[in-house]
Design an enzyme around this catalytic site. Sequence first.
Site, PDB file in Angstrom:
ATOM      1  N   ASP A  26       0.907  -1.138   0.000  1.00  0.00           N
ATOM      2  CA  ASP A  26       0.000   0.000   0.000  1.00  0.00           C
ATOM      3  C   ASP A  26       0.950   1.192   0.000  1.00  0.00           C
ATOM      4  O   ASP A  26       1.553   1.499   1.032  1.00  0.00           O
ATOM      5  CB  ASP A  26      -0.876   0.008   1.257  1.00  0.00           C
ATOM      6  CG  ASP A  26      -1.890   1.134   1.186  1.00  0.00           C
ATOM      7  OD1 ASP A  26      -1.490   2.266   0.883  1.00  0.00           O
ATOM      8  OD2 ASP A  26      -3.081   0.879   1.420  1.00  0.00           O
ATOM      9  N   HIS A  27       1.116   1.841  -1.139  1.00  0.00           N
ATOM     10  CA  HIS A  27       2.243   2.780  -1.228  1.00  0.00           C
ATOM     11  C   HIS A  27       2.064   3.976  -0.286  1.00  0.00           C
ATOM     12  O   HIS A  27       3.024   4.666   0.018  1.00  0.00           O
ATOM     13  CB  HIS A  27       2.512   3.214  -2.670  1.00  0.00           C
ATOM     14  CG  HIS A  27       1.595   4.273  -3.195  1.00  0.00           C
ATOM     15  ND1 HIS A  27       0.343   3.995  -3.666  1.00  0.00           N
ATOM     16  CD2 HIS A  27       1.744   5.607  -3.331  1.00  0.00           C
ATOM     17  CE1 HIS A  27      -0.229   5.126  -4.063  1.00  0.00           C
ATOM     18  NE2 HIS A  27       0.596   6.126  -3.884  1.00  0.00           N
ATOM     19  N   HIS A  46      -5.690   2.940   0.914  1.00  0.00           N
ATOM     20  CA  HIS A  46      -4.874   4.054   1.404  1.00  0.00           C
ATOM     21  C   HIS A  46      -5.527   4.804   2.577  1.00  0.00           C
ATOM     22  O   HIS A  46      -4.900   5.035   3.601  1.00  0.00           O
ATOM     23  CB  HIS A  46      -4.613   5.065   0.285  1.00  0.00           C
ATOM     24  CG  HIS A  46      -4.042   4.458  -0.969  1.00  0.00           C
ATOM     25  ND1 HIS A  46      -3.152   3.421  -0.938  1.00  0.00           N
ATOM     26  CD2 HIS A  46      -4.235   4.740  -2.284  1.00  0.00           C
ATOM     27  CE1 HIS A  46      -2.814   3.103  -2.178  1.00  0.00           C
ATOM     28  NE2 HIS A  46      -3.462   3.883  -3.012  1.00  0.00           N
TER      29      HIS A  46
HETATM   30  C1  BG6 Z   1      -3.226   4.819  -6.588  1.00  0.00           C
HETATM   31  C2  BG6 Z   1      -4.562   4.929  -7.272  1.00  0.00           C
HETATM   32  O1  BG6 Z   1      -3.211   3.735  -5.714  1.00  0.00           O
HETATM   33  O2  BG6 Z   1      -2.997   6.016  -5.854  1.00  0.00           O
HETATM   34  C3  BG6 Z   1      -4.598   6.142  -8.183  1.00  0.00           C
HETATM   35  O3  BG6 Z   1      -4.801   3.756  -8.036  1.00  0.00           O
HETATM   36  C4  BG6 Z   1      -4.232   7.385  -7.409  1.00  0.00           C
HETATM   37  O4  BG6 Z   1      -5.890   6.290  -8.782  1.00  0.00           O
HETATM   38  C5  BG6 Z   1      -2.938   7.171  -6.650  1.00  0.00           C
HETATM   39  O5  BG6 Z   1      -4.082   8.434  -8.334  1.00  0.00           O
HETATM   40  C6  BG6 Z   1      -2.639   8.351  -5.742  1.00  0.00           C
HETATM   41  O6  BG6 Z   1      -1.367   8.207  -5.221  1.00  0.00           O
HETATM   42  P1  BG6 Z   1      -0.501   9.477  -4.807  1.00  0.00           P
HETATM   43  O7  BG6 Z   1       0.742   8.892  -4.227  1.00  0.00           O
HETATM   44  O8  BG6 Z   1      -0.263  10.273  -6.050  1.00  0.00           O
HETATM   45  O9  BG6 Z   1      -1.328  10.231  -3.818  1.00  0.00           O
END
Ligand code: BG6
Length: 492
Positions: free
Chosen positions: A168-169, A231
């Site tokens: 989960d980045h 997230h």
């Molecule tokens: C991803 C989603 O997990 O997270 C995308 O699939 C989204 O739709 C993205 O744009 C948002 O990540 P960050 O790091 O740019 O906030």
Amino acid sequence: MLVIFGASGDLTRRKLIPALYDLYVKELLPAGFAVVGASRTPFSDEEFRENMRTFLPGTEKTDLFSKMLHYLPFDPEKEEDYHLLRKRLADLGQEKQTGGNLIFYLSTPPSLYGIIPARLHAAGLSRSDRGFRRLIVEKPFGTSLHSARELNVNLLHYFDEEQIFRIDHYLGKETVQNMLVTRFSNGIFEPLWNRNFIHHVEITSAETLGVEGRGGYYDQSGALRDMIQNHLLQLTGFIAMEPPAVLGADAIRNETLKVFQALRPLREEETATMAVRGQYLSSLIRGEKIAGYREEKGVNPSSRTETYAALKFYIDNWRWAGVPFYLRTGKKLPARVTEAVVHFRHVPHHLFSGIPGYQPVSNQLVIRIQPDEGILLKMGMKEPGAGFHVKTVNMDFHYSDLAGITLPSAYERLLLDCMQGDATLFSRGDAVEEAWKFVQPILDAWENNPHIPVYGYPAGTWGPQAADDLMEEGPWRFPCKNLTDDGTYCEL
Ligand code: BG6
């Protein structure tokens, strides 16, 4: 050795290879290291390297780093290809002295998440005997509670839980980890961090981008699955968890799990009032016509998929009983901002209420995840001069004030943690299922009740009015690019 399945995809070029490059420049990669890209496109090593360089700086270091990249044309459905893979890994492992350690990264369409682990296992590549074997699984982890459970069962047939790293980045973001440090390294917040002092909590993750060529995927997903199930619930977990006793993968993940277990599910009849869905419509921004969601490539022209979602919910435990939590996320909103705002209760006795113009101070702690990463505390101060006029002021810390420090990317941190075997910032199977348990009834209610509206909102606005009405405790904070600015107007 890191083996990336689906290596010709966008994620590898945009995120994984740049993250590995940064680790290389910081000398954090092991001495013996190699990447093997494996996907259907018939690249040679050289072509793969060229392709990957599009997102790397043109430096001497890039040349040296590129030599670590290798490629194998690979069809995940063909059994023979796993034997070729095994041979290639054995040869490269010898040459690069990787000690038999292998990380497999699933960055393919999720339909292959079932087959690749099974075939790796059959080819004898899943067992950690000489060197470790780990499996990184990219999101989406299932598209429903049922499919997430099935996926867990399937993975656990071939790999042990300790070998599985579900990405989960958001957990890789420095400022998300800082929530734990803010809460558990300071004596001043934790005594207040409960229903006696906190009035409500709001979490926003707004994006200015739309679906950017991912219409096909997104139209099957929607904001609830794409952002909230993973997230935003993980952020909620970090804000709401009990203090862990030790710093360790299981200690921390046990606490997140307990938060998810305490989420009060929305009943079907509550969904219409406690959840709001929206979809962006075409609009004009500074004279330029912006396409609506249904006009995007890959999107069904009569789609009811939500590009915006807002929720109100409760966490049924001693700490949070009765405290409303609000989450919202959306595409094509006015600013790209992710932040959590903890709203503290007002003072019990308003000493200054007789002073003309008196407004009770709302103490807020804003934890800014991105951009302008930092922390802001809003508090009341005396306006200089006669009388006792109270003014709300900001106390703020910005990461950008730390000279010489750049924030590592989320993937950089997560790839390094996986190499070191630290799963703290990865989702555990039981927690993923528990998060799905909360989200599934909302998805079902939306699917089964077409009378629950999908509100339109013009691209470039803060989502539907219904989401403002959802927030009973006062307006949402309308955040700007700069942490300290908020209100109705700001530079975007
Ligand atoms: C991803 C989603 O997990 O997270 C995308 O699939 C989204 O739709 C993205 O744009 C948002 O990540 P960050 O790091 O740019 O906030």
